[in-house]
Design a protein around this motif. Sequence first.
Motif, mmCIF file in Angstrom:
data_model
loop_
_atom_site.group_PDB
_atom_site.id
_atom_site.type_symbol
_atom_site.label_atom_id
_atom_site.label_comp_id
_atom_site.label_asym_id
_atom_site.label_seq_id
_atom_site.Cartn_x
_atom_site.Cartn_y
_atom_site.Cartn_z
ATOM 1 N N ILE A 22 88.885 120.358 85.002
ATOM 2 C CA ILE A 22 87.758 121.139 85.494
ATOM 3 C C ILE A 22 88.286 122.545 85.661
ATOM 4 O O ILE A 22 89.214 122.789 86.422
ATOM 5 N N MET B 38 82.077 129.936 86.073
ATOM 6 C CA MET B 38 81.543 128.832 85.307
ATOM 7 C C MET B 38 82.602 127.734 85.223
ATOM 8 O O MET B 38 83.779 128.001 85.039
ATOM 9 N N LYS B 39 82.179 126.509 85.353
ATOM 10 C CA LYS B 39 83.079 125.368 85.235
ATOM 11 C C LYS B 39 82.727 124.587 83.980
ATOM 12 O O LYS B 39 81.573 124.520 83.580
ATOM 13 N N ALA B 40 83.748 124.022 83.366
ATOM 14 C CA ALA B 40 83.548 123.228 82.160
ATOM 15 C C ALA B 40 84.559 122.097 82.140
ATOM 16 O O ALA B 40 85.639 122.212 82.713
ATOM 17 N N VAL B 41 84.212 121.013 81.494
ATOM 18 C CA VAL B 41 85.143 119.903 81.299
ATOM 19 C C VAL B 41 85.812 120.119 79.949
ATOM 20 O O VAL B 41 85.142 120.269 78.932
ATOM 21 N N ILE B 42 87.146 120.145 79.975
ATOM 22 C CA ILE B 42 87.921 120.428 78.765
ATOM 23 C C ILE B 42 88.917 119.295 78.544
ATOM 24 O O ILE B 42 89.559 118.835 79.486
#
Length: 50
Positions: free
Chosen positions: A49, A1-5
């Motif tokens: 990312i 899973m990818k997320a913007v942090i």
Amino acid sequence: MKAVIDYKELENFLSYLEDKTDDVYEREVQQAIKRFLDKQVTTVNGEIIK
């Protein structure tokens, strides 16, 4: 899973964890955090990312 942090939030969280370690492990934890940020975090346009 990818997320913007948010990078600053991640740094703050990792610094919080670093503060919770025993003094004898401080240097090892700092090195582990630096390695993680350098090798496991990809930035795109200033956002992380992961």
